[in-house]
Write a protein that holds these residues in place. Structure first.
Motif, PDB file in Angstrom:
ATOM      1  N   LEU A  83       0.832  -1.202   0.000  1.00  0.00           N
ATOM      2  CA  LEU A  83       0.000   0.000   0.000  1.00  0.00           C
ATOM      3  C   LEU A  83       0.870   1.257   0.000  1.00  0.00           C
ATOM      4  N   ASP A  84       2.009   1.193   0.667  1.00  0.00           N
ATOM      5  CA  ASP A  84       2.966   2.302   0.608  1.00  0.00           C
ATOM      6  C   ASP A  84       3.434   2.509  -0.831  1.00  0.00           C
ATOM      7  N   TYR A  85       3.727   1.412  -1.501  1.00  0.00           N
ATOM      8  CA  TYR A  85       4.164   1.462  -2.898  1.00  0.00           C
ATOM      9  C   TYR A  85       3.047   2.036  -3.777  1.00  0.00           C
ATOM     10  N   ALA A  86       1.825   1.599  -3.533  1.00  0.00           N
ATOM     11  CA  ALA A  86       0.689   2.105  -4.306  1.00  0.00           C
ATOM     12  C   ALA A  86       0.585   3.621  -4.185  1.00  0.00           C
ATOM     13  N   ALA A  87       0.731   4.128  -2.975  1.00  0.00           N
ATOM     14  CA  ALA A  87       0.656   5.572  -2.760  1.00  0.00           C
ATOM     15  C   ALA A  87       1.776   6.295  -3.504  1.00  0.00           C
ATOM     16  N   LYS A  88       2.961   5.717  -3.508  1.00  0.00           N
ATOM     17  CA  LYS A  88       4.115   6.364  -4.142  1.00  0.00           C
ATOM     18  C   LYS A  88       4.002   6.421  -5.666  1.00  0.00           C
ATOM     19  N   VAL A  89       3.348   5.420  -6.270  1.00  0.00           N
ATOM     20  CA  VAL A  89       3.199   5.453  -7.741  1.00  0.00           C
ATOM     21  C   VAL A  89       1.911   6.156  -8.157  1.00  0.00           C
ATOM     22  N   GLY A  90       1.120   6.599  -7.180  1.00  0.00           N
ATOM     23  CA  GLY A  90      -0.107   7.325  -7.481  1.00  0.00           C
ATOM     24  C   GLY A  90      -1.285   6.443  -7.819  1.00  0.00           C
ATOM     25  N   ALA A  91      -1.267   5.197  -7.343  1.00  0.00           N
ATOM     26  CA  ALA A  91      -2.384   4.280  -7.595  1.00  0.00           C
ATOM     27  C   ALA A  91      -3.553   4.628  -6.679  1.00  0.00           C
ATOM     28  N   PRO A  92      -4.763   4.800  -7.211  1.00  0.00           N
ATOM     29  CA  PRO A  92      -5.908   5.132  -6.362  1.00  0.00           C
ATOM     30  C   PRO A  92      -6.499   3.948  -5.624  1.00  0.00           C
ATOM     31  N   SER A  93      -6.135   2.723  -6.049  1.00  0.00           N
ATOM     32  CA  SER A  93      -6.728   1.536  -5.426  1.00  0.00           C
ATOM     33  C   SER A  93      -5.740   0.379  -5.413  1.00  0.00           C
TER      34      SER A  93
END
Length: 286
Positions: A95-105
Motif C-alpha cells: 500500500l505504501d508502494y501504491a501511494a508512491k506510484v499514485g495508484a488510487p486503489s
C-alpha cells in the motif's frame, strides 16, 4: 468513442520485463490501465521499484495504475496471530508502494484456512482474523489515499477454504468494515457461478466496484484463458457495460503476450460492435 471504458491489463508473472516495459507494451496495445502485482518476483526487476520513473512513464503515456497486493505466502485470515501480523505488514508495504506510484486503489485477497485444519472454531477464528486484518489495512490505505478492493476468490480451488469467494460473503464482509473497503470483481472467477458474471456488478453495487479482471475458462479450472476460448458470454457482459456505463477499469488478466494481444483485439472489436448495435437501437427507439 463516447463512454469508451477503461480497458487495461494485469501484469502477469510470465512477462519478462519490468514495469516500465509493461507500461510501454500496454500503451502499444492501445490500453489505458495497468494493475501491477506487488510481488518479489516482479517488483525486483529493473526499474519496477523506482516510483519516480514509473510516475513519469505513466504521465507520458496517460496510462493509469492500480496495485494488486501480494498473496503468495500471505494469509490475513490465519489463525496464527504472528503469521497474520506478518502478512498484514507485508501488505502495508504494498500500500505504501501504491501511494508512491499514485495508484488510487489496491486489490486484496481474503484470508483462508486449509481444509485439513477445518473445525467450526478454527473457521470462526479465521473469519475474525480476516475482518481484523481488512479493517486495519483499509484504515492504513485511507491514510495514504489508496482504496482497498476485496477481490472475489477463485472458487475452483479445493486446496483452501477461502473467505470472499461468493459475492454475498463479500457484501457481508464490507458491511462490517464499510470505511475504505470496495470491490475488485474478477469475472473469470465469477464464471464459477454464471457464464455472464456481469450480474456481480449489480449485486455488489456498481458504485462500490473500483476494479475488474477479465479472462476466460471452461468452467472447470481457473485457467486465465484467452477471450473466446471458454464459456464467457462476452457480448452479454459488454452489453451490461454499455447499458450501465461502467467507469471502472476492465483489465485483461492473461498469462502470455499472444493471449494478451489477441484478447485485447477481441475485447475492443467486440465492444465496438456491441456499442454500434446499442446506438442503432437507441436511434430507432427515439
Amino acid at each position: 468513442m463516447k463512454n469508451y471504458p477503461l480497458f487495461g491489463a494485469v501484469c502477469y508473472y510470465e512477462f519478462s520485463g519490468d514495469l516500465i516495459d509493461f507500461i510501454k507494451e500496454i500503451d502499444r496495445l492501445g490500453l489505458k490501465w495497468i494493475e501491477y502485482k506487488y510481488d518479489k518476483s516482479l517488483i525486483g526487476r529493473g526499474e519496477s521499484s523506482n516510483t519516480n520513473i514509473i510516475r513519469r512513464a505513466l504521465d507520458d503515456t496517460g496510462v493509469g495504475i492500480s496495485i494488486h497486493t501480494p498473496f503468495a505466502g500471505i494469509n490475513i485470515g490465519s489463525t496464527d496471530e504472528a503469521f497474520r501480523i506478518q502478512s498484514v505488514d507485508e501488505l502495508k508495504r504494498s500500500l505504501d508502494y501504491a501511494a508512491k506510484v499514485g495508484a488510487p486503489s489496491a486489490t486484496i485477497h481474503g484470508g483462508q484456512i486449509a481444509p485439513a485444519e477445518y473445525t467450526r472454531e478454527n473457521w470462526e477464528q479465521s473469519v475474525a482474523s480476516n475482518l481484523k486484518s481488512l479493517k486495519e489495512l483499509a484504515e492504513y490505505g485511507k491514510e495514504r489515499g489508496v482504496a482497498l478492493c476485496l477481490e472475489n476468490g477463485n472458487a475452483y480451488e479445493r486446496f483452501w477454504l477461502k473467505h470472499a469467494n461468493h459475492h454475498g460473503e463479500m457484501k457481508e464482509i464490507r458491511s462490517q468494515i464499510i470505511v475504505n473497503l470496495f470491490y475488485t470483481v474478477d469475472f473469470g472467477h465469477g464464471l464459477y457461478f454464471s457464464s455472464d458474471p456481469s450480474f456481480m456488478i449489480r449485486e455488489l453495487g456498481q458504485e462500490k466496484v473500483l476494479m475488474t479482471h477479465l479472462h476466460d475458462n471452461l468452467g472447470m479450472f481457473d485457467s486465465h484463458s484467452d477471450l473466446g476460448t471458454g464459456i464467457l458470454k462476452l457480448d452479454s457482459l459488454l452489453s451490461s457495460m454499455i447499458r450501465d456505463n461502467w467507469s471502472f477499469p476492465v483489465c485483461l488478466e492473461m498469462k502470455s503476450a499472444d493471449d494478451l494481444q489477441h484478447s485485447s483485439d477481441t475485447l475492443k472489436n467486440s465492444y465496438s460492435r456491441i456499442f454500434e448495435l446499442a446506438e442503432q437501437q437507441r436511434l430507432c427507439s427515439d
